[in-house]
Enzyme design. Structure first.
Site, short mmCIF file in Angstrom:
data_model
loop_
_atom_site.label_atom_id
_atom_site.label_comp_id
_atom_site.label_asym_id
_atom_site.label_seq_id
_atom_site.Cartn_x
_atom_site.Cartn_y
_atom_site.Cartn_z
N ARG A 171 1.05 5.62 17.08
CA ARG A 171 0.63 6.58 16.06
C ARG A 171 1.01 8.02 16.38
O ARG A 171 1.48 8.75 15.49
CB ARG A 171 -0.87 6.44 15.76
CG ARG A 171 -1.27 5.38 14.72
CD ARG A 171 -0.32 4.30 14.52
NE ARG A 171 -0.63 3.37 13.43
CZ ARG A 171 0.04 2.26 13.21
NH1 ARG A 171 1.06 1.91 14.00
NH2 ARG A 171 -0.27 1.47 12.22
N SER A 231 -3.76 -8.80 8.22
CA SER A 231 -3.19 -7.47 8.36
C SER A 231 -2.55 -7.40 9.73
O SER A 231 -3.20 -7.65 10.75
CB SER A 231 -4.31 -6.43 8.22
OG SER A 231 -3.88 -5.23 8.80
N ASP A 264 0.81 -1.22 0.00
CA ASP A 264 0.00 0.00 0.00
C ASP A 264 0.85 1.27 0.00
O ASP A 264 0.61 2.18 -0.79
CB ASP A 264 -0.93 0.05 1.22
CG ASP A 264 -2.00 -1.02 1.17
OD1 ASP A 264 -2.21 -1.61 0.09
OD2 ASP A 264 -2.62 -1.28 2.22
N ASP A 285 -6.49 4.17 12.98
CA ASP A 285 -5.16 4.76 12.83
C ASP A 285 -5.17 6.06 12.04
O ASP A 285 -4.42 6.99 12.34
CB ASP A 285 -4.21 3.74 12.20
CG ASP A 285 -3.85 2.64 13.19
OD1 ASP A 285 -3.82 2.95 14.40
OD2 ASP A 285 -3.62 1.50 12.77
N1 ARG Z 1 -7.35 -2.55 16.56
C1 ARG Z 1 -6.11 -1.98 16.90
C2 ARG Z 1 -6.24 -0.48 17.04
O1 ARG Z 1 -7.15 0.09 16.55
C3 ARG Z 1 -5.00 -2.35 15.95
C4 ARG Z 1 -5.10 -1.75 14.56
C5 ARG Z 1 -4.07 -2.21 13.58
N2 ARG Z 1 -4.18 -3.60 13.38
C6 ARG Z 1 -3.78 -4.33 12.35
N3 ARG Z 1 -3.94 -5.60 12.44
N4 ARG Z 1 -3.28 -3.81 11.27
O2 ARG Z 1 -5.41 0.13 17.64
#
Ligand code: ARG
Length: 402
Positions: free
Chosen positions: A96, A176, A16, A125
């Protein structure tokens, strides 16, 4: 000819964000600067940097921020007992705001006015990065290519091969994954059916508890003024301590979570987490804190912990409330000095002992054996007054019903 725009892109090395480099060049006629942080995700970041350049980035920066991440994000979260919905120690969420901080820094250094990231329009995110950038520099604009382009997976692959971007040839990992030193988050693929048990293959940090050692392991975690410093009597840097706890917990099959989570954008989603160190430290800290804080503090703090976790989850790291809450947590942490003993065994971790020079536990008061110092007579008068409202209301109720 107009000057080319500069875009600072959070770059992971995946498909991506690689496609995003070319897409930003074409759509915005921009020079793309890739920024990648080492958060302990255990990836070959030199390779990631090379890839950014070969795909067409003007420059590619890599910053090792593991220490900063632990000191300024993880430790405050530990003190705040930050576990979203009591299940998720917020590894992804905590990273983040730090990523945003570096994107903003590079944007300012390069004189760029656009920041870009690879988040989709459905997740948390994007909110965390966009809001953090706004908090740090409200003049910067944020672009999320994946929110704008409408590529299907196939179209994205086609775009990639047409632009000379390496496309994974093997059957692609259906999951993911986001990971850093505080934990690993896994979603998508079969996990999207919340009834399906996560297949063993999703786990990388933790052993199947059935294959964990048949003998328990004991860990002694030593804290000094809230900072975890010792493991089994030996001093460690924070980064090394967390790494070691991930390893030990994982060997014993500890740290797995299967969570049906409430996202900020209103969706319920299913996420698997592996966070041995985070759970070990949060549990140990909580136990020791309870030993050294008076009842009022012990009972009140969870109210703030819930708020804190929610704010981290919802992208409000850079906010006056979080800073004020940090001051409260730091005050409590002052006394969290001592040692916690934990027993690891086939997927479980139990606190089995704790001690501190500030312990409020008093054997003379607690014991049922000889040496008891508790004033039993005083209890009678105390109960009389404590129960007074109950007694009064019972008396009046009885009068009314008879
Ligand atoms: N659910 C978690 C959050 O919102 C992790 C998000 C990223 N997860 C991922 N498998 N790419 O902080």
């Amino acid at each position: 000819m107009s000057k080319r725009k500069k875009v600072i892109l959070a770059y992971s090395g995946g498909l991506d964000t690689s496609v995003a480099i070319r897409w930003l060049q074409e759509e915005y006629n921009a020079e793309v600067y890739a920024v990648t942080l080492d958060l302990g995700q255990g990836k070959d970041l030199e390779g990631v940097q090379q890839k950014a350049l070969s795909v067409g980035a003007k420059e590619a920066f890599v910053f090792d921020v593991r220490e900063e991440f632990i000191d300024e994000y993880v430790v405050p979260a530990l003190w705040a007992g930050a576990v979203y919905e009591r299940r998720y120690p917020l590894a992804t969420a905590l990273s983040r705001p730090l990523i945003a901080k570096y994107l903003v820094r590079v944007a300012e250094e390069q004189g760029a006015d656009i920041i870009a990231h690879g988040c989709t329009g459905k997740g948390n995110d994007q909110v965390r990065i966009d809001v953090s950038v706004a908090a740090l520099n409200p003049d910067l604009k944020v672009v999320a290519p994946a929110r704008v382009w409408s590529f299907s997976r196939e179209e994205e692959m086609e775009y990639a091969s047409a632009h000379g971007i390496p496309v994974p040839v093997t059957v692609e990992n259906p999951y993911s994954i986001d990971q850093n030193i505080w934990g690993r988050s896994i979603e998508c693929g079969v996990l999207e059916d919340p009834w399906v048990e996560p297949p063993e293959e999703v786990y990388e940090w933790t052993r199947d508890p059935r294959r964990a050692p048949d003998e328990p392991a004991y860990l002694e975690i030593g804290f000094e003024e809230g900072f975890p410093k010792l493991l089994n009597g030996q001093y460690y840097s924070l980064v090394n301590l967390v790494e070691e706890l991930n390893k030990l917990g994982g060997e014993h099959g500890f740290g797995r979570v299967d969570h049906l989570e409430n996202r900020l954008v209103g969706i319920k989603s299913r996420e698997i987490y592996e966070c041995p160190a985070a759970f070990l430290l949060v549990e140990a800290y909580r136990d020791l804190e309870n030993l050294v804080t008076p009842r009022e503090v012990t009972h009140f703090k969870p109210v703030l912990e819930g708020k804190y976790s929610q704010m981290v989850y919802e992208g409000l790291w850079y906010s006056p409330l979080r800073e004020a809450l940090d001051a409260f947590m730091a005050k409590v942490a002052d006394r969290v000095t001592g040692t916690v003993r934990i027993k690891l065994f086939k997927g479980s971790a139990q606190v089995v002992g704790r001690k501190s020079e500030f312990s409020l536990y008093d054997l003379g008061l607690a014991t049922y054996d000889k040496g008891d110092m508790f004033d039993h007579q005083a209890a009678e008068g105390f109960i009389k007054l404590w129960g007074l409202p109950t007694r009064m209301s019972a008396v009046v109720n009885r009068k009314r019903t008879t």
